[in-house]
Scaffold this motif. Sequence first.
Motif, short mmCIF file in Angstrom:
data_model
loop_
_atom_site.label_atom_id
_atom_site.label_comp_id
_atom_site.label_asym_id
_atom_site.label_seq_id
_atom_site.Cartn_x
_atom_site.Cartn_y
_atom_site.Cartn_z
N LEU B 19 0.83 -1.20 0.00
CA LEU B 19 0.00 0.00 0.00
C LEU B 19 0.87 1.26 0.00
CD1 LEU B 19 -2.69 -1.34 2.45
CD2 LEU B 19 -2.93 -0.95 0.00
N SER B 20 1.94 1.19 0.76
CA SER B 20 2.83 2.33 0.84
C SER B 20 3.49 2.60 -0.52
CB SER B 20 3.88 2.03 1.91
OG SER B 20 4.62 3.16 2.20
N PHE B 21 3.82 1.51 -1.21
CA PHE B 21 4.45 1.65 -2.51
C PHE B 21 3.45 2.20 -3.52
CE2 PHE B 21 6.43 -0.13 -6.47
CZ PHE B 21 7.66 0.51 -6.33
N ALA B 22 2.20 1.77 -3.39
CA ALA B 22 1.15 2.30 -4.26
C ALA B 22 1.02 3.81 -4.03
CB ALA B 22 -0.17 1.60 -3.97
N GLU B 23 1.04 4.16 -2.78
CA GLU B 23 0.93 5.58 -2.43
C GLU B 23 2.10 6.36 -3.02
OE1 GLU B 23 -0.91 7.20 1.69
OE2 GLU B 23 1.16 6.53 1.79
N SER B 47 -9.62 3.59 -0.88
CA SER B 47 -8.53 4.54 -0.72
C SER B 47 -7.41 3.85 0.03
CB SER B 47 -9.00 5.75 0.08
OG SER B 47 -9.05 5.45 1.44
N VAL B 48 -6.19 4.27 -0.27
CA VAL B 48 -5.02 3.66 0.33
C VAL B 48 -5.12 3.71 1.85
CG1 VAL B 48 -2.53 3.86 0.60
CG2 VAL B 48 -3.55 4.10 -1.66
N ARG B 49 -5.60 4.86 2.34
CA ARG B 49 -5.70 5.05 3.78
C ARG B 49 -6.62 4.00 4.44
NH1 ARG B 49 -3.09 9.11 5.99
NH2 ARG B 49 -2.56 9.92 3.96
N ASP B 50 -7.79 3.82 3.82
CA ASP B 50 -8.73 2.83 4.34
C ASP B 50 -8.13 1.43 4.31
OD1 ASP B 50 -10.53 4.72 4.82
OD2 ASP B 50 -11.85 4.27 3.11
N ALA B 51 -7.48 1.15 3.16
CA ALA B 51 -6.91 -0.18 3.00
C ALA B 51 -5.88 -0.45 4.08
CB ALA B 51 -6.27 -0.30 1.62
N MET B 52 -5.07 0.57 4.37
CA MET B 52 -4.05 0.40 5.41
C MET B 52 -4.68 0.09 6.74
SD MET B 52 -0.99 3.07 4.87
CE MET B 52 0.00 3.12 3.39
N ALA B 53 -5.72 0.85 7.07
CA ALA B 53 -6.39 0.64 8.35
C ALA B 53 -6.95 -0.78 8.43
CB ALA B 53 -7.50 1.66 8.53
N TRP B 55 -6.02 -3.60 6.49
CA TRP B 55 -5.18 -4.78 6.25
C TRP B 55 -3.89 -4.81 7.04
CZ3 TRP B 55 -6.30 -3.72 0.52
CH2 TRP B 55 -7.53 -4.31 0.19
N VAL B 56 -3.38 -3.65 7.37
CA VAL B 56 -2.10 -3.65 8.05
C VAL B 56 -2.33 -3.89 9.53
CG1 VAL B 56 -0.03 -2.33 8.57
CG2 VAL B 56 -1.13 -2.10 6.33
N SER B 57 -1.67 -4.88 10.05
CA SER B 57 -1.94 -5.26 11.42
C SER B 57 -0.70 -5.89 12.05
CB SER B 57 -3.10 -6.26 11.45
OG SER B 57 -2.98 -7.11 12.55
N ASP B 58 -0.65 -5.81 13.37
CA ASP B 58 0.48 -6.42 14.07
C ASP B 58 0.30 -7.93 14.25
OD1 ASP B 58 1.82 -4.10 14.25
OD2 ASP B 58 1.09 -3.57 16.25
N THR B 59 -0.94 -8.36 14.08
CA THR B 59 -1.20 -9.80 14.24
C THR B 59 -0.71 -10.53 13.01
OG1 THR B 59 -3.31 -8.92 14.97
CG2 THR B 59 -3.02 -11.32 15.10
#
Lengths: 341, 202
Positions: B19-23, B47-53, B55-59
């Motif tokens: 996602l960061s690379f897409a951004e 939106s990239v922001r929503d996707a990050m919230a 999919w990106v997780s510490d689990t």
Amino acid sequence: MHAMAMSPGPPHTAEEVLDLFEQGKLSPAEAFSLFRRLHQTGKVPAVHVPAAAAPRAKAREEDDEAERRRRLQEAEAELMSLIGLDPVKRLVKEIQAYIAIQQRRSAERLVSEPLVLHMIFKGNPGTGKTTVARILGRMFKEMGVLPKGHLVECERADLVGEYIGHTAQRTREHIKKALGGILFIDEAYSLARGGEKDFGKEAIDTLVKAMEDHKDQLIAILAGYQREMEHFLSTNPGLRSRFPIHIDFPDYSADELLQIAHLMLRKREYRLSAAARAKLAALLRTEAGKADPNFGNARLVRNIIERAIRRQAVRLVRKARISRDELMLIEEVDLGEVSAG
Amino acid sequence: MKRCIVLGKANVGKSLFVLSFAEYLGVQKVSVTIEEPGRHGQSRTVSVRDAMAQWVSDTPHQTRALHAVQLELPVGKGVKRFELVDTSGLSEGIPRETAIRRAMAQTLAAVREADLVLHIVDASAAAQEGAVEAIGEVDFQVAHFAQMKGGYLILANKMDLPTAKEGLERIRQEFAGHPVIPVSARTKDGFREVKRYVWRWI
């Protein structure tokens, strides 16, 4: 582009690897390792798939695998059935275990010794060198060490040519024939006779180069008399290190020769009378006792047997009625004038 | 369309990187095709922001499907489209849960078909023995396999963390002969090199 797509029905496809993985039979690392093997060879090595996975493999693959194992066992059994040769059998077992473990190690990507299986066979004529080489070829094929496993026999006269450059060409021809199998050079020490200017040296150089170039496709075996081979190796220091496996073929004892004789007769459906048996034993004992390296070992036994069979034929051919038993029986007189000659 | 797959062990930052690379490539909204195991891909734009919230997780093992993000790179006068695929993380052992195994099998299958493999390694954990994210056998096997296929790049991620320098050294040592680019998916450090490399392969 993928190797597995090209080969029709390889033993294990990438899909099967994925299946096994989904069933929890492979770790991701193992799956990648299998992918890599697939990519390289178009085949997944059999040792790699856990036994529990076998039911999923296609029936034909199982048959192939079983067939391969059966042929390996057959070759092994044949080796074991050879009379005597205990040190040889032990060493073959060792080599076999070594190959299996190195294959496993390389599958696990541990450091594995490259399989250098060039050999020196030392022993008198008739001690089973060629026979063992031929069986080894079959075993190596079934173990996946050699693609074909056939044996190409040659000697000095086949390799050495008549003019400069001729030798290399002739040697290369033989090597080409032997690719995928074993090149067996009998009386190899004769390649070193005649000194520096002799073409034999050229044959050795060509052979050594081919051994490097076709590392995975050729096993070279140099055979010859014990003492001459030792001398040959000491005059070519580079050779010793290139042939890591040395096998000594001891002379047969009188008892072993007698066993060989019985085996040969049984195979030909003949048998010895009691008197003939005693006579043959005595004959072989005196021959073995002479310790003459040229006495021929198993070959001598075969010559004695074959001559006796011819004599028996002469003895019987004039008779009007011959029983089945007579056809099989070798009498003392048939061995009569047989000498080691 | 060329397919560029992002893989690595669990929790090394694959989803954040994608996602960061897409951004970084200037995308506000990404069109993501989610390919769950055994089902047909469903496409949606977020939106990239929503996707990050989301999919990106510490689990670990948060990503259970292939997330294919369609991206564009300027090439000459036009653009080249390619797919950047986020995958389910790889484990060292055999995962117990069937769902995770199926997701991982999907990753394995995807690697075989990928044109370019971006292998993410956690540089901050690389020097630590025994950490889940530390480099292990599965990383070496990936490297051996992917290298044969051609397009293969190791990204030493989390370079923003203090222990990462040491880890990078170790990664360079262990994967000698493979290209390694230090990056931080969080700060977008090193993305220029990654972009140049990807550009060459698509």
